[in-house]
Write an enzyme that holds these catalytic residues in place. Structure first.
Site, PDB file in Angstrom:
ATOM      1  CG  ASP A   1     -24.387  82.533 -85.552  1.00  0.00           C
ATOM      2  OD1 ASP A   1     -24.052  83.426 -86.351  1.00  0.00           O
ATOM      3  OD2 ASP A   1     -23.581  81.912 -84.855  1.00  0.00           O
TER       4      ASP A   1
ATOM      5  CG  HIS B   1     -26.301  87.845 -86.792  1.00  0.00           C
ATOM      6  ND1 HIS B   1     -26.249  87.047 -87.922  1.00  0.00           N
ATOM      7  CD2 HIS B   1     -25.834  87.071 -85.765  1.00  0.00           C
ATOM      8  CE1 HIS B   1     -25.776  85.855 -87.595  1.00  0.00           C
ATOM      9  NE2 HIS B   1     -25.521  85.841 -86.297  1.00  0.00           N
TER      10      HIS B   1
ATOM     11  CE1 TYR C   1     -17.396  81.596 -86.719  1.00  0.00           C
ATOM     12  CE2 TYR C   1     -17.463  81.232 -84.348  1.00  0.00           C
ATOM     13  CZ  TYR C   1     -17.974  81.841 -85.484  1.00  0.00           C
ATOM     14  OH  TYR C   1     -19.057  82.676 -85.381  1.00  0.00           O
TER      15      TYR C   1
END
Length: 369
Positions: A173, A340, A285
């Site tokens: 990730d 994921h 982010y």
């Protein structure tokens, strides 16, 4: 006359660039507004259906026993002189053996590599780091402290502090993004690169701009740009949203593999409930749109890319496109039924594929300094 035309051309070029930049940021913030509206509607609807909704959460003061499991390794700390930050990591395996460094993703911490720490400590010095803003590592408050250049430099500083000049780098990730960037900028320090469910940064950017389906799956990127509100939405009802992220049928860990136990989930909630923890995690982010483009983007190390077939956040087509940016051996394995979080719900398959990749080509001697 020629000078007038030259100046006019420069003006038009600058105007076009300004319009392009304005359009770019208008699109980003417009999508942020849309995602916020959707989140507000969900919040309003949940309050109507459940008047007992609480906006407070419990700070876990005592870590669950699994975080102190000695079979996973020893808890260590290092303070980097250049940044002044203190990093926490868990290490196992004999000192002096080849270094295998693990970088976790969002919203995780070193614990997500528990199955790999046990597996690879027999032949490697395995180290799972709490990246800046996570776990017991320092949590810089400013958003600017999470630019890619700082995150990549953190990896370099940690490798050198551990007494190595190269390593086998494993990332998942967000940790995968940092691993890609580290291999690009410090190719001499990466013997082999292993990435789990994270495309090459250039692949992700190009694909997301051309495929609305991926843009929709990445809507959280835009929502997380907002200050404070994402932290609220993730933490209300004692982190209900985060619990769902790890345990729901669509996004959770374990469908055909290993389920996340109640104690495992509590370990994540313990780490994320600490003051400032969510903000540190979300700051990754909040820098993604302002980061500078790569000056060069090819990877010269051998690369293994593992991809969970059931990943609900990323389009699988991006995995194969990564081949374009590899200037060495590239192996791609799509793991059927894996989510994921594939290193946790399919650890046996993941570990076997990693062993196979490590034994290919140059052999084990290539990992030693």
């Amino acid at each position: 006359m020629a000078r007038v035309l030259h100046n006019l051309l420069l003006f038009l070029l600058r105007l076009a660039q300004g319009v392009r930049v304005l359009g770019y940021w208008s699109l980003i913030y417009g999508y942020c507004a849309l995602c916020t509206t959707v989140a507000l509607l969900k919040l309003w609807w949940s309050i109507i259906l459940r008047p007992t909704t609480t906006f407070q959460w419990v700070i876990r003061e005592t870590p669950p026993g699994c975080l102190n499991d000695t079979s996973l390794g020893t808890h260590c700390y290092v303070r980097i002189k250049e940044s002044g930050l203190r990093f926490h990591y868990v290490a196992a395996g004999e000192r002096g053996k080849p270094l295998m460094l693990f970088l976790h993703g969002f919203p995780e911490f070193w614990f997500s590599w528990r199955y790999q720490l046990r597996e690879f400590k027999s032949e490697f010095r395995v180290v799972a780091v709490d990246m800046r803003g996570y776990g017991e590592s320092d949590l810089p408050l400013s958003t600017e402290s999470y630019h890619f250049e700082y995150l990549v430099t953190d990896v370099k500083d940690i490798v050198e502090y551990l007494g190595y000049n190269r390593c086998c780098l494993v990332g998942h990730d967000w940790g995968g993004t940092i691993a890609w960037l580290f291999a690009i900028h410090y190719p001499e320090m990466v013997t082999k690169l292993i990435v789990l469910n994270c495309p090459h940064p250039s692949v992700f950017t190009d694909y997301a701009l051309r495929h609305p389906s991926q843009l929709l799956k990445s809507s959280h990127f835009f929502f997380f740009q907002l200050p404070r509100f994402p932290e609220l939405m993730l933490s209300i009802n004692d982190f209900k949203a985060l619990k769902a992220l790890f345990t729901s049928r669509s996004t959770g860990i374990g469908r055909k593999g290993r389920w996340l136990t109640a104690e495992d989930l509590e370990a994540y909630l313990y780490a994320l409930s600490q003051p400032g923890a969510l903000t540190g995690a979300l700051n990754y982010y909040r820098n993604v749109f302002s980061s500078l483009p790569l000056s060069q983007n090819h990877v010269r190390s051998p690369v293994l890319l593992l991809w969970g077939e059931r990943d609900t956040f990323l389009e699988q087509e991006m995995a194969e496109a990564c081949r374009l940016y590899i200037r060495n051996h590239f192996r791609l394995n799509i793991i059927s039924g894996a989510s994921h979080w594939l290193q946790q719900d399919q650890p046996d398959i993941v570990n076997t594929l990693i062993w196979t990749f490590l034994k290919e080509g140059e052999g084990r001697k290539s990992y030693r300094n």
